[in-house]
Design a protein around this motif. Structure first.
Motif, PDB file in Angstrom:
ATOM      1  N   HIS A  62       0.839  -1.218   0.000  1.00 47.07           N
ATOM      2  CA  HIS A  62       0.000   0.000   0.000  1.00 47.07           C
ATOM      3  C   HIS A  62       0.864   1.252   0.000  1.00 47.07           C
ATOM      4  CE1 HIS A  62       0.672  -0.613   4.311  1.00 47.07           C
ATOM      5  NE2 HIS A  62       0.249   0.613   4.553  1.00 47.07           N
ATOM      6  N   HIS A  64       1.228   3.925   2.005  1.00 46.08           N
ATOM      7  CA  HIS A  64       1.854   4.592   3.159  1.00 46.08           C
ATOM      8  C   HIS A  64       3.373   4.593   3.021  1.00 46.08           C
ATOM      9  CE1 HIS A  64      -1.668   4.393   6.232  1.00 46.08           C
ATOM     10  NE2 HIS A  64      -1.572   5.582   5.673  1.00 46.08           N
ATOM     11  N   HIS A  67       5.868   2.000   3.984  1.00 49.37           N
ATOM     12  CA  HIS A  67       5.892   0.777   3.168  1.00 49.37           C
ATOM     13  C   HIS A  67       6.459   1.039   1.768  1.00 49.37           C
ATOM     14  CE1 HIS A  67       3.546  -1.954   5.828  1.00 49.37           C
ATOM     15  NE2 HIS A  67       3.322  -0.791   6.384  1.00 49.37           N
ATOM     16  N   HIS A 161      -7.365  -1.075   4.936  1.00 46.49           N
ATOM     17  CA  HIS A 161      -6.525  -0.223   5.803  1.00 46.49           C
ATOM     18  C   HIS A 161      -6.519   1.223   5.306  1.00 46.49           C
ATOM     19  CE1 HIS A 161      -2.926   1.185   7.854  1.00 46.49           C
ATOM     20  NE2 HIS A 161      -2.255   1.249   6.725  1.00 46.49           N
ATOM     21  N   ASP A 186      -0.555  -3.867   5.870  1.00 44.66           N
ATOM     22  CA  ASP A 186      -1.238  -3.385   7.079  1.00 44.66           C
ATOM     23  C   ASP A 186      -2.707  -3.763   6.967  1.00 44.66           C
ATOM     24  OD1 ASP A 186       1.052  -2.338   8.077  1.00 44.66           O
ATOM     25  OD2 ASP A 186       0.548  -0.236   7.718  1.00 44.66           O
ATOM     26  N   HIS A 406      -5.582   0.762  11.771  1.00 50.23           N
ATOM     27  CA  HIS A 406      -5.018  -0.582  11.976  1.00 50.23           C
ATOM     28  C   HIS A 406      -5.958  -1.458  12.797  1.00 50.23           C
ATOM     29  CE1 HIS A 406      -0.816  -0.107  10.587  1.00 50.23           C
ATOM     30  NE2 HIS A 406      -1.011   1.157  10.896  1.00 50.23           N
TER      31      HIS A 406
END
Ligand code: ZN
Length: 463
Positions: A62, A64, A67, A161, A186, A406
């Motif tokens: 994803h 974020h 990551h 998420h 996540d 989360h």
């Protein structure tokens, strides 16, 4: 067949990065930025513990930045393959990477100004590295199988998420030996707004799972909404402004969505809402664009409004001049702006103009790391230093929990216990106490074997 664990193993939650070896192939799962203190951030400059040009494929769970955020550096240092991810992640990464490159440049310039005569610091990457990286993206839909390399089949499932977040399912065939590996990325909360629930899977030999909140239960979301409604009512009586520091991707869209959903109940028609963040404005367009990924409530509420949100009295401020103008407004406004932890961005200017006024309210909706201005406000500090001057904190500071993106321990357990094949479980992306708490919980209630790898660990998957 083996997995090497790097970032986000070893009891940390950032810098997600793991390598899967299949025959001669090396597949990188995520390549996140290490975040936190200055010292932690400096680790992003250290050489990769592998040769970027030797990686054959990247799979990104994803958008974020913890990551995805080192991908432009990976490309800058010689990675020439494809980056496979969900279609929505491609769009969100474009926004986040450009911002990250600008911040890196600003950070390096500031350092070099302060440390004249020392060896100059170069930005981690720049906008041209970001452009090169974006060209390598290949977007996929949920459920659609693809074959990044011969003998390796992959598909993404909705992780619930953030928009586009994926649970990665890989079926790997090495010399007739087939294994199913699931990398959770996540995982979101069940029943969270806008997004679908995390997809429940039944089959895996190995599960790599995040464990950010492995030892915690979240407060019920409904209680948080009641609390926000009460804060808005008292701010209305006080005739001040409301400030909401929020992360650009995920949290901002949830706040906007709740303002639409509770429009009558919270009497939002008494307020003008300003989204004062160019990055959050761009991210919101992507969020509202991908309607087919929304849950049924969001589809109903957001209807046919294109990439806009049906919120009356809602304005988006893009230019610095527009943003500056907001500082002259003394009451009746909800300002949503970054950064989420008040350690930069336009929210700082709103705080400067409103923090000394008892009729104003600040609603803290996200995690505030130690050392940030947001944390000092949450801790109830009565004097804060901004732009070189000390200001008395007279505005009312509210910390509302319960809006986490989360899964908590119960949701994580629900997701993991759905597997019917008794997979080996490797917990990554969690601080040591969270990982241990979740390991204890799982081993107490199931007969699964749970491992907590440290950075540099190699696990053989054959046999
Ligand atoms: Zn995330």
């Amino acid at each position: 067949m083996k997995i090497e664990f790097y970032g986000a193993a070893s009891g940390t939650v950032t810098g997600s990065c793991h390598i899967l070896h299949v025959g001669q192939h090396k597949i990188l799962l995520d390549c996140g930025l290490i975040q936190g203190s200055r010292q932690a951030f400096e680790q992003n400059r250290e050489p990769f513990p592998f040769e970027p040009s030797a990686i054959d494929a990247v799979i990104l769970s994803h958008a974020h930045i913890d990551h995805s955020g080192r991908l432009p550096r990976l490309v800058k240092e010689g990675y020439h393959g494809t980056i496979h991810t969900h279609n929505a992640t491609v769009d969100l990464c474009e926004i986040l990477f450009k911002d990250s490159a600008k911040l890196a440049q600003y950070d390096a310039e500031r350092y070099n100004k302060k440390n004249k005569g020392k060896r100059p610091l170069y930005p981690l990457y720049d906008l041209s590295d970001v452009d090169d990286t974006l060209k390598k993206f290949n977007g996929h839909s949920y459920q659609a199988w693809f074959e990044p390399l011969a003998g390796i089949k992959v598909r993404f499932h909705d992780a619930g998420h953030i928009l586009g977040s994926a649970i990665v399912e890989l079926i790997i065939n090495e010399d007739g030996n087939e294994k199913t590996i699931v990398f959770s990325g996540d995982i979101g909360q069940f029943n969270s707004p806008i997004l679908q629930d995390p997809t429940l899977l039944e089959k895996a030999d190995i599960v790599l799972m995040e464990s950010t909140y492995g030892g915690r239960e979240h407060k019920a979301r409904e209680n948080t909404y009641t609390e926000i409604g009460e804060i808005i009512a008292s701010a209305s009586a006080d005739q001040g402004n409301i400030l909401i520091p929020a992360f650009s991707v995920g949290r901002t869209q949830e706040i906007l969505y709740q303002l639409v959903e509770h429009y009558d109940e919270w009497q939002i028609d008494n307020w003008a809402t300003y989204l004062d963040s160019p990055m959050a404005i761009e991210a919101s367009k992507v969020y509202w664009d991908f309607k087919h990924l929304h849950d049924n409530d969001a589809k109903r509420l957001l209807g046919d409004f294109g990439n806009k949100i049906p919120l009356p009295n809602y304005k988006r401020t893009v230019t610095p001049a527009e943003s500056k103008h907001l500082n002259t407004i003394e009451s009746g406004c909800i300002f949503i702006a970054g950064s989420g932890m008040c350690n930069g961005g336009r929210i700082i200017h709103h705080l400067r103009h409103n923090i000394t006024r008892p009729e104003c309210h600040v609603i803290i909706v996200g995690y505030q790391a130690g050392g940030t201005l947001g944390r000092r406000l949450v801790n109830g500090e009565k004097r804060i230093k901004m732009f070189g001057e000390w200001l008395e904190v007279k505005a009312q500071i509210h910390t509302v929990g319960g809006l986490s993106a989360h899964a908590d321990q119960a949701d994580m357990f629900k997701w993991l216990s759905h597997f019917k094949t008794k997979p080996d479980v490797y917990l990554v992306h969690g601080e040591d106490d969270s990982r241990q708490a979740f390991k204890d919980h799982v081993e107490q209630h199931t007969d699964l074997t749970v491992h907590c790898p440290v950075a540099g660990d190699v696990v053989m998957l054959d046999g």
